[in-house]
Enzyme design. Sequence first.
Site, mmCIF file in Angstrom:
data_model
loop_
_atom_site.group_PDB
_atom_site.id
_atom_site.type_symbol
_atom_site.label_atom_id
_atom_site.label_comp_id
_atom_site.label_asym_id
_atom_site.label_seq_id
_atom_site.Cartn_x
_atom_site.Cartn_y
_atom_site.Cartn_z
ATOM 1 N N ASP A 132 0.834 -1.194 0.000
ATOM 2 C CA ASP A 132 0.000 0.000 0.000
ATOM 3 C C ASP A 132 0.874 1.251 0.000
ATOM 4 O O ASP A 132 1.939 1.280 0.614
ATOM 5 C CB ASP A 132 -0.916 0.027 1.238
ATOM 6 C CG ASP A 132 -1.928 -1.107 1.224
ATOM 7 O OD1 ASP A 132 -2.286 -1.566 0.130
ATOM 8 O OD2 ASP A 132 -2.347 -1.532 2.322
ATOM 9 N N ASP B 153 0.845 7.793 8.022
ATOM 10 C CA ASP B 153 1.139 6.388 8.314
ATOM 11 C C ASP B 153 2.460 6.280 9.068
ATOM 12 O O ASP B 153 2.560 5.608 10.106
ATOM 13 C CB ASP B 153 1.244 5.580 7.015
ATOM 14 C CG ASP B 153 -0.102 5.253 6.388
ATOM 15 O OD1 ASP B 153 -1.025 4.921 7.133
ATOM 16 O OD2 ASP B 153 -0.209 5.333 5.158
ATOM 17 N N GLU C 56 1.915 -2.881 10.297
ATOM 18 C CA GLU C 56 1.678 -2.796 8.855
ATOM 19 C C GLU C 56 2.771 -1.983 8.168
ATOM 20 O O GLU C 56 3.068 -2.190 6.996
ATOM 21 C CB GLU C 56 0.317 -2.163 8.571
ATOM 22 C CG GLU C 56 0.005 -2.077 7.082
ATOM 23 C CD GLU C 56 -1.299 -1.390 6.771
ATOM 24 O OE1 GLU C 56 -1.803 -1.573 5.655
ATOM 25 O OE2 GLU C 56 -1.803 -0.667 7.642
ATOM 26 N N GLU C 57 3.383 -1.059 8.907
ATOM 27 C CA GLU C 57 4.342 -0.143 8.305
ATOM 28 C C GLU C 57 5.775 -0.633 8.376
ATOM 29 O O GLU C 57 6.693 0.076 7.956
ATOM 30 C CB GLU C 57 4.228 1.230 8.984
ATOM 31 C CG GLU C 57 2.834 1.810 8.992
ATOM 32 C CD GLU C 57 2.215 1.915 7.605
ATOM 33 O OE1 GLU C 57 2.972 2.144 6.630
ATOM 34 O OE2 GLU C 57 0.992 1.747 7.478
ATOM 35 N N ASP D 233 -2.010 -1.888 13.374
ATOM 36 C CA ASP D 233 -2.178 -1.072 12.175
ATOM 37 C C ASP D 233 -2.302 0.357 12.695
ATOM 38 O O ASP D 233 -3.366 0.753 13.177
ATOM 39 C CB ASP D 233 -3.433 -1.483 11.404
ATOM 40 C CG ASP D 233 -3.617 -0.691 10.115
ATOM 41 O OD1 ASP D 233 -2.886 0.293 9.912
ATOM 42 O OD2 ASP D 233 -4.504 -1.045 9.320
ATOM 43 N N LEU E 153 -2.562 3.323 11.448
ATOM 44 C CA LEU E 153 -3.533 4.246 10.869
ATOM 45 C C LEU E 153 -4.345 3.532 9.797
ATOM 46 O O LEU E 153 -4.040 3.605 8.601
ATOM 47 C CB LEU E 153 -2.853 5.489 10.301
ATOM 48 C CG LEU E 153 -3.792 6.680 10.052
ATOM 49 C CD1 LEU E 153 -4.439 7.152 11.357
ATOM 50 C CD2 LEU E 153 -3.039 7.827 9.402
ATOM 51 N N ASP E 154 -5.368 2.834 10.218
ATOM 52 C CA ASP E 154 -6.294 2.168 9.310
ATOM 53 C C ASP E 154 -7.107 3.218 8.546
ATOM 54 O O ASP E 154 -7.560 4.206 9.114
ATOM 55 C CB ASP E 154 -7.238 1.277 10.131
ATOM 56 C CG ASP E 154 -8.438 0.804 9.338
ATOM 57 O OD1 ASP E 154 -8.242 0.081 8.353
ATOM 58 O OD2 ASP E 154 -9.562 1.196 9.694
ATOM 59 N N GLU F 165 -5.170 -6.666 11.740
ATOM 60 C CA GLU F 165 -6.498 -6.204 11.338
ATOM 61 C C GLU F 165 -7.566 -7.222 11.752
ATOM 62 O O GLU F 165 -8.421 -6.935 12.586
ATOM 63 C CB GLU F 165 -6.545 -5.959 9.810
ATOM 64 C CG GLU F 165 -5.710 -4.771 9.374
ATOM 65 C CD GLU F 165 -5.675 -4.571 7.875
ATOM 66 O OE1 GLU F 165 -5.679 -3.405 7.418
ATOM 67 O OE2 GLU F 165 -5.630 -5.581 7.133
#
Length: 336
Positions: A64, A70, A93-94, A114, A116-117, A278
Amino acid sequence: MTQAAQALSTYLMRQAVGRSVPERELATLLTQMSFAAKVLAREIRRAALVGRLGLVGDQNPTGDAQKKLDVYSNEIVINAIRETGLVAAIVSEEMEELHTISCRDRARYLLSVDPLDGSSNTDINGAMGTIFAFWRRTHPGPCRDAESELHDAVELAATGYVMYGPSTILICSRGAGVDGFTLDHDVGEFLLSHDQIRCPSRGPYYSANLAHLREWEEPVQRFVAYVTTPSGEEGGPYSLRYTGALVADLHRSLLDGGIYFYPRDAGNPNGKLRLLYECAPLAHIAEQAGGRASTGRDRILDIRPESLHQRVPLAIGSSADVQLFERFLSGRQPQP
């Protein structure tokens, strides 16, 4: 809000009084996540004024596009959790790899997050969130490789999410129900506003990205046709609600009832959403509130994590609605 509003930190510590050390540790960890959420709520509100909108020009490990917020959100969470000394490592996620924080004996947890979803909503002032889970390590002490840590850290100790919208709401569970806290910006505290949330068994809404409808397998297409037709035992038609932020769509289902689903398709044969930071945290929240979460075929919380960024399909929300989704995927859909 309850008549005698309680601050999150006070509420957690009161519940931990006289209980085991792990209960007190989880109170500390959730309090630190609430601190990170306060910082992020402030930064999201003023992002357009301080140059934190837009892309950084990179992709995260799952492919992404990374927004400036983020990267900043990830740093805020890491710094808040590092101070506790209770978390050995973070899956984010990052970040492509497991990020080691502390390997002392008291670091009995892993954090999957996560930060910043729904970050695609940053530039349009849309809803966003933070999703997190603390996993209890079965082998405290020196950190090992990611696969070993994931294989052993099978117990979800505490989960939660934060939704940044008209108000900032933190929803969390330590395995004994689900509570919600709303940030009072004037006081600077999250205050208890949703005590022991219960998800309705069925709801009037469905949330899904219908741009992919023709890419979904036929049973999912039949499910959509069924719930959008004014017939059947569910009463229909269900109304479509989709924000592009998983947290916001789940939050609606949790309070008002309904289903969110993101099934597999040709481009994502294993699903699109990530299990560790998530699907699993939100599945735990949903089940603790009386809801249900599955891939459409298997219970989410029965899936053993195999990799940091493992993807799975997801159907989550009201128990009857998710069960109906599962019936369609198993070929047992209701007759017209």
